[in-house]
Design an enzyme around this catalytic site. Sequence first.
Site, PDB file in Angstrom:
ATOM      1  N   GLY A  38       0.825  -1.143  -0.013  1.00 19.01           N
ATOM      2  CA  GLY A  38      -0.018  -0.003  -0.185  1.00 19.01           C
ATOM      3  C   GLY A  38       0.879   1.474   0.463  1.00 19.01           C
ATOM      4  N   HIS A  39       2.007   1.192   0.647  1.00 18.61           N
ATOM      5  CA  HIS A  39       2.733   1.834   0.863  1.00 18.61           C
ATOM      6  C   HIS A  39       3.820   2.534  -0.094  1.00 18.61           C
ATOM      7  CE1 HIS A  39       3.038   1.573   5.384  1.00 18.61           C
ATOM      8  NE2 HIS A  39       2.437   3.102   5.242  1.00 18.61           N
TER       9      HIS A  39
END
Length: 283
Positions: free
Chosen positions: A33-34
Amino acid sequence: MDVVVAHNRAELVKARGEGRLALVPTMGALHEGHRSLIRTARRLAPQVVVSIFVNPLQFGPGEDYSRYPRTFDADLEVCEAEGVGVVFAPAVEDMYHPDRQVGVSAGEMGTIVEGAVRPGHFDGMLTVVLKLFNLVRPDVAVFGQKDAQQLALIRRMVADLDVPVEVVGEPTVREPDGLALSSRNRYLSAGDRVTALALSRALRAGQEQAALPGATPTLIRGAARTVLDAGAPGLALDYLALVDPATFAEVGDDHRGEAVLAVAARVGGTRLIDNVMLELDPS
Ligand code: PAF
């Protein structure tokens, strides 16, 4: 090119170049996600700064501040692989003076839904985000929609306090089985992980209900609630809410347009949140 690590504000000043800059604020324990936030940031600006700072102000007593995963070396590898120019990783003492007095208040919107379960959380979160904006001076900052109320409050802060930063939200990244990626997923046992899937299943049920003719917020909440009640022994629900995306106030059956279906629960010792955006039939 190697990523430059700035351990304090003086090193940040040296590392920061001129020109358009995108900031990705994180608490580390970086995952896919990052990576997606960083990729968006790289598309938006030639300079990217990722901040890694586990912010004590946004954890309440009894929450997981001391055991929050800290995986700095692995995080640096992620940043290096994603072409990040600067990682800003200040110490707590560098961010907060012992005689600190003033912080940001999230207002009433910070006391509802997630804020009702975590008093003070959003004040602490906004305080560190504003400090990061002031220290890094980004043109644009990228946040995940998984923390939907956080994102809405950051947009409110930027609007209400005239902060000269463009805020960009990125869609939630999920495992193939639907589990939203989170740094806290690593706390889940194999059994917890199966239980945790009830969250995304409930949100999907809400989405499916919203797509039916005549769907109302009451029916949508009911569809999601049925999944949570049926399929998840061992899951302790904090809330299931269908809210206005800008204010996080619960929507009534006369609501039209976008709404966020948000859920939070504890599974084993781990607290998880998730949400989806719905479009309520305008007809
Ligand atoms: O979403 C997070 O990781 C944190 O709340 C943030 C925005 C980095 C502030 O500490």
